[in-house]
Design an enzyme around this catalytic site. Sequence first.
Site, PDB file in Angstrom:
ATOM      1  N   HIS A 143     -65.939 -78.637 -89.991  1.00  0.00           N
ATOM      2  CA  HIS A 143     -65.725 -79.542 -88.868  1.00  0.00           C
ATOM      3  C   HIS A 143     -66.902 -79.469 -87.912  1.00  0.00           C
ATOM      4  O   HIS A 143     -67.748 -78.590 -88.033  1.00  0.00           O
ATOM      5  CB  HIS A 143     -64.397 -79.250 -88.152  1.00  0.00           C
ATOM      6  N   HIS A 146     -68.034 -80.381 -83.595  1.00  0.00           N
ATOM      7  CA  HIS A 146     -67.678 -80.774 -82.240  1.00  0.00           C
ATOM      8  C   HIS A 146     -68.911 -81.385 -81.621  1.00  0.00           C
ATOM      9  O   HIS A 146     -70.032 -80.891 -81.838  1.00  0.00           O
ATOM     10  CB  HIS A 146     -67.275 -79.562 -81.391  1.00  0.00           C
ATOM     11  N   TYR A 179     -76.781 -74.191 -86.352  1.00  0.00           N
ATOM     12  CA  TYR A 179     -76.437 -75.607 -86.250  1.00  0.00           C
ATOM     13  C   TYR A 179     -75.740 -75.903 -84.922  1.00  0.00           C
ATOM     14  O   TYR A 179     -74.598 -76.355 -84.891  1.00  0.00           O
ATOM     15  CB  TYR A 179     -75.557 -76.022 -87.429  1.00  0.00           C
TER      16      TYR A 179
END
Length: 177
Positions: free
Chosen positions: A59, A61, A146
Amino acid sequence: MVRYRRNFVPGGAYFFTATLDDRRSSALVDHVTQLRNAFHVTRAERPFTVEAIVILPDHLHVIMTLPEADSDFPGRWRRIKSLFTHRVAASGVPVVRNHRGEFTLWQRRFWEHTIRGEADFERCAEYIHFNPVKHRLVASPADWPYSSLHRYIHAGILPADWGGVGDITGNFGERGD
């Protein structure tokens, strides 16, 4: 059926969580170049600013700010997800399709929160930058490659040893650990 209502604010800043359908997947970090490219192409076609971002295996954000007269974040997410999915599939990675022939790499929806001021922005950005530690991927947020945390450190907004102060609360669209 309860209908979810999104908050469309032209020029708004939003916190998003977008999740892969298979929560055991690591496709986002395995194919981070294709994901970055999907963001780049989408931003060129339909501008937005990435204020903060973290990409985790299953996932991501992001805090995204839209141009003044624009509130179409669903169109941007549709484009990012589609570009990423098609590029991953074109690279030879098997991507499952559903009974209608649609790729099922991503969960169909995404979670969104309208940023309501500086304190809310700061809380969400801290959550984003601390998230790799929350998921036990690294011991320190700066160890995760990342993340926009590195941009914040380089700009002098946060110190290199930033690790979050206190507990960051809220699940921001994630399932509890």
